[in-house]
Design a protein around this motif. Structure first.
Motif, PDB file in Angstrom:
ATOM      1  N   TYR A   1       4.542  -0.076  -9.940  1.00  0.00           N
ATOM      2  CA  TYR A   1       3.743   0.254  -9.031  1.00  0.00           C
ATOM      3  C   TYR A   1       2.299  -1.233  -9.302  1.00  0.00           C
ATOM      4  O   TYR A   1       1.644  -1.188  -8.502  1.00  0.00           O
TER       5      TYR A   1
ATOM      6  N   GLU B   1       1.967   1.880  -3.497  1.00  0.00           N
ATOM      7  CA  GLU B   1       1.396   2.158  -4.643  1.00  0.00           C
ATOM      8  C   GLU B   1       0.837   3.884  -4.342  1.00  0.00           C
ATOM      9  O   GLU B   1       1.139   3.912  -5.640  1.00  0.00           O
TER      10      GLU B   1
ATOM     11  N   THR C   1       0.306  -1.016  -0.042  1.00  0.00           N
ATOM     12  CA  THR C   1      -0.019  -0.244  -0.779  1.00  0.00           C
ATOM     13  C   THR C   1       1.016   1.583   0.026  1.00  0.00           C
ATOM     14  O   THR C   1       0.758   2.252  -0.435  1.00  0.00           O
TER      15      THR C   1
ATOM     16  N   LYS D   1       2.442   5.476 -11.162  1.00  0.00           N
ATOM     17  CA  LYS D   1       0.814   4.972 -11.522  1.00  0.00           C
ATOM     18  C   LYS D   1       1.344   4.144 -12.851  1.00  0.00           C
ATOM     19  O   LYS D   1       1.162   3.041 -13.147  1.00  0.00           O
TER      20      LYS D   1
ATOM     21  N   HIS E   1       0.270  -6.811  -3.188  1.00  0.00           N
ATOM     22  CA  HIS E   1      -1.094  -6.692  -2.302  1.00  0.00           C
ATOM     23  C   HIS E   1      -1.515  -7.788  -2.914  1.00  0.00           C
ATOM     24  O   HIS E   1      -2.794  -8.238  -1.930  1.00  0.00           O
ATOM     25  N   SER E   2      -2.630  -7.967  -3.821  1.00  0.00           N
ATOM     26  CA  SER E   2      -2.976  -8.972  -4.662  1.00  0.00           C
ATOM     27  C   SER E   2      -3.231 -10.275  -3.800  1.00  0.00           C
ATOM     28  O   SER E   2      -3.996 -11.234  -2.862  1.00  0.00           O
TER      29      SER E   2
ATOM     30  N   GLN F   1       0.301  -3.367  -6.599  1.00  0.00           N
ATOM     31  CA  GLN F   1      -0.876  -4.301  -7.169  1.00  0.00           C
ATOM     32  C   GLN F   1      -1.085  -5.320  -6.681  1.00  0.00           C
ATOM     33  O   GLN F   1      -2.151  -5.825  -6.238  1.00  0.00           O
ATOM     34  N   GLN F   2       0.038  -6.013  -7.751  1.00  0.00           N
ATOM     35  CA  GLN F   2       0.256  -7.536  -7.407  1.00  0.00           C
ATOM     36  C   GLN F   2       0.438  -8.153  -6.173  1.00  0.00           C
ATOM     37  O   GLN F   2      -0.282  -8.926  -5.964  1.00  0.00           O
TER      38      GLN F   2
END
Length: 453
Positions: free
Chosen positions: A436, A426, A423, A431, A443-444, A440-441
């Protein structure tokens, strides 16, 4: 510098897998179940096993072999395409063919897609956590009065009854696959048979009713007879080991013993009048571990002088200097080692550690490059991710530092840290950047981890 950061620089990187953290066991003292990382030994095992892995349809670059500090005969597979072998198994291998036979059996489990009883628990586990699980099960068994049994072979190995257990059918299937791989590469299965016979004799010595842990291991007489029948029929059963493999195994055994046995024992085994390269290597390691740099440095310098193309003598010198606070002096031998072995990721990590600790901005940028490259294959190395975060932080790349800490959290199976740092990354990264997208990957992916502190 933290103790855990220091551990990464050791040629044998010992990572204690219990809650009390890591320790640099290259010097005398210490106990517990540990992981040994060594560029030379891992590289030599990869060389010996690459023909087998290719025959099995596996990518050698995707497989990792980890050495566990334990005197028992044992090996297992866990956490994907990772093979773990006890140092005791390596030391007890009389020939390369014996070691290759055992690892061919483990390869059969990987290629066969055999499922562990605790597959979900192992899916995202870091290497450290895998060893922690194994250590915990072993401690439980010993606590029940198992006699500390360690004479086991195969993916079941230590911890079999808890989460690594394979059925007798799967064990036999792995045996069959191993013999096919060995025949296809014109190697003997006699080594596999010899190891089975060693295990069988140790079971008889311990007593089948005294150790249920050994009794539950599915090493059956039928399996031994099956391998023996194959050896009697195969045209390759008398195929000799390549001289290169013989040299590799001998040097690996000497190195493991010099790093794990008391230095006094090593010096007694290899007295000064023994001028062989292996004896000189062992003595240099023993003097370093005592520690006695007045003897260790001249010993390793003489090896470098006589064998200038050997990267591992230079690596050992860098290790000696770094661990004794002579950081600036350690740079040159590590750089020379990496030039001689440019494709060794562990060497890149070790050199990067020296660069970071040397507090030179130019060297810090090199550390970022070397770590980024090494982590393409060593992506589960939590210490290396932390080191990369440190290097990015010193270079004022705070978004990349956060991303590296997120990678560290993911590699350590730490859901909270992975999500927090992803987080943060990010918020700091552009972006439109690949970094970035990676944040996100992570985080998932981290959402699928079990919650941890």
């Amino acid at each position: 510098m933290t103790l855990r950061a220091l551990v990464r620089t050791v040629t044998f990187v010992w990572a204690a897998m219990l809650a009390f953290g890591g320790f640099a066991a290259a010097h005398e003292g210490g106990a517990g179940v540990s992981l040994l990382r060594d560029t030379e030994i891992e590289g030599d095992i990869h060389t010996m096993m690459t023909p087998i892995w290719k025959t099995a349809g596996l990518d050698p670059d995707s497989l990792h072999v980890y050495l566990v500090s334990d005197n028992g005969i044992n090996s297992f597979v866990a956490g994907g395409q990772n093979i773990f072998i006890n140092s005791g198994l390596l030391l007890r291998a009389d020939t390369p063919n014996q070691l290759i036979g055992v690892l061919s059996h483990e390869t059969g489990h990987i290629a066969g897609g055999h499922i562990y009883k605790g597959a979900e628990a192992m899916k995202n586990a870091s290497i450290e956590q895998i060893i922690a699980m194994v250590a915990g099960v072993a401690a439980t068994v010993v606590g029940r009065g198992s006699g500390g049994g360690g004479a086991m072979l195969g993916a079941a190995g230590v911890g079999e009854r808890a989460f690594l257990g394979f059925s007798v059918t799967q064990e036999a299937t792995a045996d069959h696959a191993a013999m096919n791989y060995l025949d296809a590469t014109h190697q003997s299965a006699r080594g596999l048979l010899q190891f089975f016979e060693k295990l069988q004799s140790e079971e008889l010595l311990i007593g089948e009713h005294e150790d249920p842990y050994l009794m539950d291991h599915p090493l059956t007489q039928e399996r031994i007879d099956y391998v023996r029948d194959h050896v009697e029929r195969s045209p390759y059963s008398n195929a000799p080991d390549p001289p290169l493999y013989v040299d590799m195994l001998q040097r690996s055994k000497v190195k493991v013993a010099a790093f794990t046995e008391p230095s006094t024992s090593t010096l007694a085994k290899y007295p000064d009048h023994d001028k062989s390269v292996l004896a000189r290597y062992a003595r240099a390691i023993a003097y370093y571990r005592m520690p006695d740099l007045d003897k260790a440095l001249p010993a390793v310098d003489a090896l470098i002088r006589d064998y200038p193309r050997d990267p591992y003598f230079r690596e050992l010198k860098g290790q000696m200097l770094f661990e004794n606070g002579r950081i600036a002096e350690a740079v040159q031998p590590y750089e020379q080692a990496m030039k001689l072995a440019p494709n060794a990721p562990l060497l890149r990590i070790e050199l990067a550690q020296v660069y970071v600790e040397n507090n030179d901005p130019t060297q810090n940028k090199r550390a970022i490059a070397y770590l980024s490259d090494a982590l393409r294959t060593e992506d589960r190395d939590v210490d290396a991710w932390h080191l990369l975060a440190t290097a990015y932080g010193r270079d004022n790349q705070l978004g990349m530092a956060a991303l590296s800490l997120a990678e560290e959290g993911l590699a350590a199976d730490n859901k909270k840290n992975a999500i927090q740092q992803a987080t943060r990354a990010e918020h700091l990264l552009p972006k439109s950047s690949a970094a970035y997208a990676r944040a996100q990957q992570i985080h998932s992916q981290a959402k699928d981890l079990d919650a941890s502190d």
